[in-house]
Design a protein around this motif. Structure first.
Motif, mmCIF file in Angstrom:
data_model
loop_
_atom_site.group_PDB
_atom_site.id
_atom_site.type_symbol
_atom_site.label_atom_id
_atom_site.label_comp_id
_atom_site.label_asym_id
_atom_site.label_seq_id
_atom_site.Cartn_x
_atom_site.Cartn_y
_atom_site.Cartn_z
ATOM 1 N N PRO A 47 -31.766 -25.997 -4.341
ATOM 2 C CA PRO A 47 -31.014 -25.049 -3.520
ATOM 3 C C PRO A 47 -31.870 -23.670 -3.549
ATOM 4 O O PRO A 47 -31.966 -22.995 -2.605
ATOM 5 N N ALA A 48 -32.387 -23.263 -4.711
ATOM 6 C CA ALA A 48 -33.172 -21.908 -4.628
ATOM 7 C C ALA A 48 -34.308 -21.996 -3.863
ATOM 8 O O ALA A 48 -34.899 -20.964 -3.284
ATOM 9 N N GLU A 49 -34.806 -23.253 -3.540
ATOM 10 C CA GLU A 49 -36.368 -23.350 -2.690
ATOM 11 C C GLU A 49 -35.807 -23.619 -1.387
ATOM 12 O O GLU A 49 -36.773 -23.408 -0.433
ATOM 13 N N ASP A 50 -34.491 -23.957 -1.022
ATOM 14 C CA ASP A 50 -34.227 -24.427 0.577
ATOM 15 C C ASP A 50 -33.619 -23.102 1.058
ATOM 16 O O ASP A 50 -32.804 -22.406 0.808
ATOM 17 N N PRO A 51 -34.338 -22.912 2.243
ATOM 18 C CA PRO A 51 -34.267 -21.353 2.866
ATOM 19 C C PRO A 51 -32.710 -21.388 3.531
ATOM 20 O O PRO A 51 -32.175 -20.332 4.034
ATOM 21 N N ALA A 52 -32.341 -22.599 3.870
ATOM 22 C CA ALA A 52 -30.937 -22.833 4.535
ATOM 23 C C ALA A 52 -29.883 -22.569 3.782
ATOM 24 O O ALA A 52 -28.631 -22.874 4.125
ATOM 25 N N CYS A 53 -29.964 -22.555 2.208
ATOM 26 C CA CYS A 53 -28.939 -22.346 1.327
ATOM 27 C C CYS A 53 -28.900 -20.887 1.067
ATOM 28 O O CYS A 53 -30.017 -20.351 0.459
ATOM 29 N N ALA A 54 -27.803 -20.433 1.224
ATOM 30 C CA ALA A 54 -27.662 -18.769 0.839
ATOM 31 C C ALA A 54 -26.834 -18.470 -0.376
ATOM 32 O O ALA A 54 -27.227 -17.701 -1.015
ATOM 33 N N GLU A 55 -26.401 -19.693 -0.992
ATOM 34 C CA GLU A 55 -25.525 -19.410 -2.097
ATOM 35 C C GLU A 55 -25.657 -20.900 -2.871
ATOM 36 O O GLU A 55 -25.137 -21.873 -2.198
ATOM 37 N N TRP A 56 -25.886 -20.761 -4.269
ATOM 38 C CA TRP A 56 -25.693 -22.240 -4.957
ATOM 39 C C TRP A 56 -25.102 -21.871 -6.242
ATOM 40 O O TRP A 56 -25.206 -20.736 -6.878
#
Length: 93
Positions: A47-56
């Motif tokens: 999730p930290a590497e996925d630019p489409a994820c704002a919060e994980w």
């Protein structure tokens, strides 16, 4: 009294063909499994590497993407972390 043959030559030939057919099928299956193309999915982005994820988060701490990087909360004392998952995408409120 004449002795009868224990096996029929025609049956023996048929049995040999069946056995060799089975051996051939097993060999073909092993070769296809060994040399065939592997069906693998590309590894999923964290999730930290996925630019489409704002919060994980992992159930203990939550991280949020900011303009200056990302910030994470501190976990509680008795928290048992689970799998890291995206909680909110960039297009979601």
């Amino acid at each position: 009294m004449s002795a009868l043959p224990l096996t029929d030559p025609q049956t023996t030939r048929r049995d040999k063909r069946i056995v060799w057919g089975i051996v051939g099928l097993i060999a073909a299956t092993v070769l296809i499994g060994t040399f065939g193309p592997a069906r693998t999915k590309p590894p999923a982005l964290a999730p930290a590497e996925d630019p489409a994820c704002a919060e994980w988060g992992d159930g203990c701490k939550v991280c949020r993407r900011l303009e200056s990087g990302f910030a994470c909360s501190l976990p509680g004392i008795a928290c048992t972390p689970g799998a890291m998952a995206c909680l909110r995408g960039t297009g979601e409120p």
